[in-house]
Design an enzyme around this catalytic site. Structure first.
Site, PDB file in Angstrom:
ATOM      1  N   GLU A  45     -52.771  -3.526  43.697  1.00 39.94           N
ATOM      2  CA  GLU A  45     -51.639  -2.658  43.372  1.00 39.94           C
ATOM      3  C   GLU A  45     -52.123  -1.619  42.355  1.00 39.94           C
ATOM      4  OE1 GLU A  45     -48.431  -5.160  42.105  1.00 39.94           O
ATOM      5  OE2 GLU A  45     -48.689  -6.487  43.833  1.00 39.94           O
ATOM      6  N   ASP A  56     -42.138  -2.742  32.590  1.00 38.56           N
ATOM      7  CA  ASP A  56     -43.461  -3.112  32.116  1.00 38.56           C
ATOM      8  C   ASP A  56     -43.449  -3.529  30.652  1.00 38.56           C
ATOM      9  OD1 ASP A  56     -44.521  -2.460  34.598  1.00 38.56           O
ATOM     10  OD2 ASP A  56     -44.753  -0.350  34.053  1.00 38.56           O
TER      11      ASP A  56
END
EC number: 4.2.1.20
Length: 253
Positions: A45, A56
């Protein structure tokens, strides 16, 4: 057949690695991808850095910020990856937020991905309903798999809807937290993994968030097809640079 689909049919647990494109150095992207494949990673990814990465944790946020400071852009990433299929065979997914894709133009973005040989996208802030109504046809036109996230709070009904519009795998977020914020899985996560497995979905699940070593990889893949490692790999890059990828992968399996 899409490379993701082919990989998921293999009789093995999938190890997927996430990293931020342009980190630690702007031109490290291709070398990192090549080294990950050489060392047995099944799927990669590639993070498209964004200034407001909501899902995140601090490690990935810091790498994304550094990549932007290094000069990474959507167009530059495409330029870096234009010949990637001359050396890399495993599935490649671009993971990023919807705003940069919208700015680039969704169809133009998908077309470019198809030209380069990108197999799918993960867009955490693109609601599945909006995708199904407005963008699914474009993704399918260019042979791209769109991967959706589920969490322990996602209802069975919603999960089944996500499953119905998906055609690759489902990204099973291990807990209601940001990336890199836990170490190991307890009974709550184990019960969640088992609950999802018992739904008998048509798409396999790959677990993300909280996988950092052989033990957590094994726990995550007890009920799922594979697991994704992001923050732990980025920490490794920040501490050891991009030259010791074999050492990192060797600690996982």
């Amino acid at each position: 057949m899409n490379r993701i689909t082919q990989k998921l049919q293999e009789d093995k647990k999938i190890l997927s690695i996430y990293f931020s494109a342009g980190y630690p150095n702007l031109n490290d992207t291709v070398q990192i991808i090549q080294d990950l494949e050489k060392n047995g990673v099944d799927l990669i990814e590639i993070g498209l850095p964004f200034s407001d990465p909501l899902a995140d944790g601090p490690t990935i946020q810091a790498s994304s910020t550094q990549a932007l400071h290094n000069g990474m852009t959507t167009q530059l990433l495409f330029d870096q990856l234009k010949n990637i299929r001359e050396s890399v065979k495993i599935p490649l997914i671009i993971m990023g937020y919807f705003n940069p894709m919208l700015q680039y133009g969704v169809e133009a973005f998908c077309q470019k991905c198809a030209e380069i040989g990108i197999d799918g996208l993960i867009i955490p802030d693109l609601p599945v309903d909006v995708y199904a109504d407005e963008y699914k046809a474009i993704f399918e036109k260019y042979g791209l798999i769109n991967v959706f996230l589920i969490t322990p709070q996602t209802s069975d009904e919603r999960i089944r809807f996500i499953d119905s519009v998906s055609n690759g795998f489902i990204y099973m977020v291990s807990s209601a937290s940001v990336t890199g914020s836990q170490s190991g899985f307890g009974d709550v996560q184990e019960n969640y993994f088992e609950r999802i497995a018992n739904l008998n979905l048509k798409n396999p699940q790959i677990v993300g968030f909280g996988i950092s070593n052989k033990e957590t990889f094994s726990q995550a893949t007890k009920y799922a097809k594979g697991a994704i490692i992001g923050s732990a790999f980025i920490k490794h890059l920040s501490e050891s640079g991009s030259g010791k990828i074999a050492e990192f992968v060797g600690r996982i399996r």
